[in-house]
Design a protein around this motif. Structure first.
Motif, mmCIF file in Angstrom:
data_model
loop_
_atom_site.group_PDB
_atom_site.id
_atom_site.type_symbol
_atom_site.label_atom_id
_atom_site.label_comp_id
_atom_site.label_asym_id
_atom_site.label_seq_id
_atom_site.Cartn_x
_atom_site.Cartn_y
_atom_site.Cartn_z
ATOM 1 N N MET A 1 0.833 -1.213 0.000
ATOM 2 C CA MET A 1 0.000 0.000 0.000
ATOM 3 C C MET A 1 0.865 1.260 0.000
ATOM 4 S SD MET A 1 -3.170 -0.899 -0.239
ATOM 5 C CE MET A 1 -4.199 0.442 0.318
ATOM 6 N N ALA A 2 1.978 1.238 0.738
ATOM 7 C CA ALA A 2 2.870 2.400 0.786
ATOM 8 C C ALA A 2 3.456 2.688 -0.588
ATOM 9 C CB ALA A 2 3.990 2.167 1.796
ATOM 10 N N ALA A 3 3.775 1.646 -1.337
ATOM 11 C CA ALA A 3 4.336 1.835 -2.679
ATOM 12 C C ALA A 3 3.245 2.159 -3.703
ATOM 13 C CB ALA A 3 5.089 0.573 -3.108
ATOM 14 N N LEU A 4 2.054 1.670 -3.464
ATOM 15 C CA LEU A 4 0.959 1.780 -4.428
ATOM 16 C C LEU A 4 0.202 3.101 -4.380
ATOM 17 C CD1 LEU A 4 -0.686 0.154 -6.523
ATOM 18 C CD2 LEU A 4 -2.047 -0.711 -4.636
ATOM 19 N N MET A 5 -0.099 3.582 -3.198
ATOM 20 C CA MET A 5 -0.970 4.756 -3.067
ATOM 21 C C MET A 5 -0.450 6.008 -3.777
ATOM 22 S SD MET A 5 -3.749 3.674 -1.983
ATOM 23 C CE MET A 5 -4.674 5.185 -1.772
ATOM 24 N N PRO A 6 0.856 6.308 -3.737
ATOM 25 C CA PRO A 6 1.298 7.488 -4.493
ATOM 26 C C PRO A 6 1.038 7.367 -5.998
ATOM 27 C CG PRO A 6 2.981 6.828 -2.923
ATOM 28 C CD PRO A 6 1.936 5.751 -2.922
ATOM 29 N N LEU B 1 -11.232 0.603 -3.014
ATOM 30 C CA LEU B 1 -11.064 -0.323 -4.137
ATOM 31 C C LEU B 1 -9.640 -0.869 -4.157
ATOM 32 C CD1 LEU B 1 -11.853 -1.611 -6.908
ATOM 33 C CD2 LEU B 1 -11.109 0.525 -7.951
ATOM 34 N N VAL B 2 -8.666 0.013 -3.991
ATOM 35 C CA VAL B 2 -7.260 -0.393 -3.979
ATOM 36 C C VAL B 2 -7.019 -1.377 -2.839
ATOM 37 C CG1 VAL B 2 -4.894 0.424 -3.697
ATOM 38 C CG2 VAL B 2 -6.509 1.766 -5.051
ATOM 39 N N ASN B 3 -7.524 -1.051 -1.654
ATOM 40 C CA ASN B 3 -7.363 -1.895 -0.479
ATOM 41 C C ASN B 3 -7.947 -3.289 -0.726
ATOM 42 O OD1 ASN B 3 -7.301 -3.016 2.093
ATOM 43 N ND2 ASN B 3 -7.884 -1.110 3.093
ATOM 44 N N ARG B 4 -9.153 -3.329 -1.285
ATOM 45 C CA ARG B 4 -9.818 -4.612 -1.551
ATOM 46 C C ARG B 4 -9.019 -5.450 -2.544
ATOM 47 N NH1 ARG B 4 -13.129 -6.139 -5.531
ATOM 48 N NH2 ARG B 4 -13.552 -4.016 -6.240
ATOM 49 N N LEU B 5 -8.523 -4.825 -3.616
ATOM 50 C CA LEU B 5 -7.759 -5.558 -4.624
ATOM 51 C C LEU B 5 -6.455 -6.115 -4.054
ATOM 52 C CD1 LEU B 5 -8.317 -3.294 -7.774
ATOM 53 C CD2 LEU B 5 -9.242 -5.576 -7.369
ATOM 54 N N VAL B 6 -5.773 -5.307 -3.236
ATOM 55 C CA VAL B 6 -4.526 -5.760 -2.638
ATOM 56 C C VAL B 6 -4.809 -6.949 -1.710
ATOM 57 C CG1 VAL B 6 -2.644 -5.149 -1.065
ATOM 58 C CG2 VAL B 6 -3.329 -3.559 -2.848
#
Length: 148
Positions: A123-128, A138-143
């Motif tokens: 998540m730290a690498a993805l959110m930016p 949505l991002v959280n669910r997919l991860v």
């Protein structure tokens, strides 16, 4: 043109067209941006900081929408949906679920994550990369789906 400049121009247009709802939303957005600028020491906000403020406003409205729907307050649901429409006009183009999924796959591969315990690192690498372009839930669910 900066977001504040665009808001000023559209505020004038909304006044001329007597669009009360749009004018109210624009004023709320301007106030939120100006408050953030004051917190930042009075300097102009970067595009990323403006995007953070807009994302926060969208999230607040989505949360309110969910609560009003649960409570059966259709009058307030309609008002919040209208506000969300206006706020979304200033957000960047949203990524589709497939595009977000591809970015999640790439980030998981890049970070070498393999279990749910690596979720924070992903998540730290993805959110930016997806900030303002995809809904955080949505991002959280997919991860979570891909790491389990």
């Amino acid at each position: 043109m900066s977001l504040l400049g665009r808001l000023n121009d559209e505020m004038k247009q909304a006044m001329k067209n007597k669009e009360k709802e749009k004018l109210t939303v624009i004023r709320m957005l301007k106030a939120a941006l100006q408050n953030e600028s004051i917190k930042a020491g009075g300097r102009d906000l970067t595009e990323e900081e403006e995007l953070t403020v807009l994302s926060r406003e969208v999230k607040q409205r989505k949360d309110s929408l969910h609560e009003f729907e649960k409570a059966g307050r259709e009058d307030l649901v309609a008002k919040i949906q209208t506000e969300l429409t206006y706020v979304n006009e200033y957000m960047p183009e949203q990524l589709s679920e497939e595009e977000v999924s591809a970015i999640v796959d790439k980030t998981i591969a890049d970070t070498g994550a393999s279990a749910k315990s690596d979720m924070g690192k992903v998540m730290a690498a993805l959110m930016p990369q997806v900030k303002g372009k995809a809904d955080g839930s949505l991002v959280n669910r997919l991860v979570q789906e891909k790491l389990s």
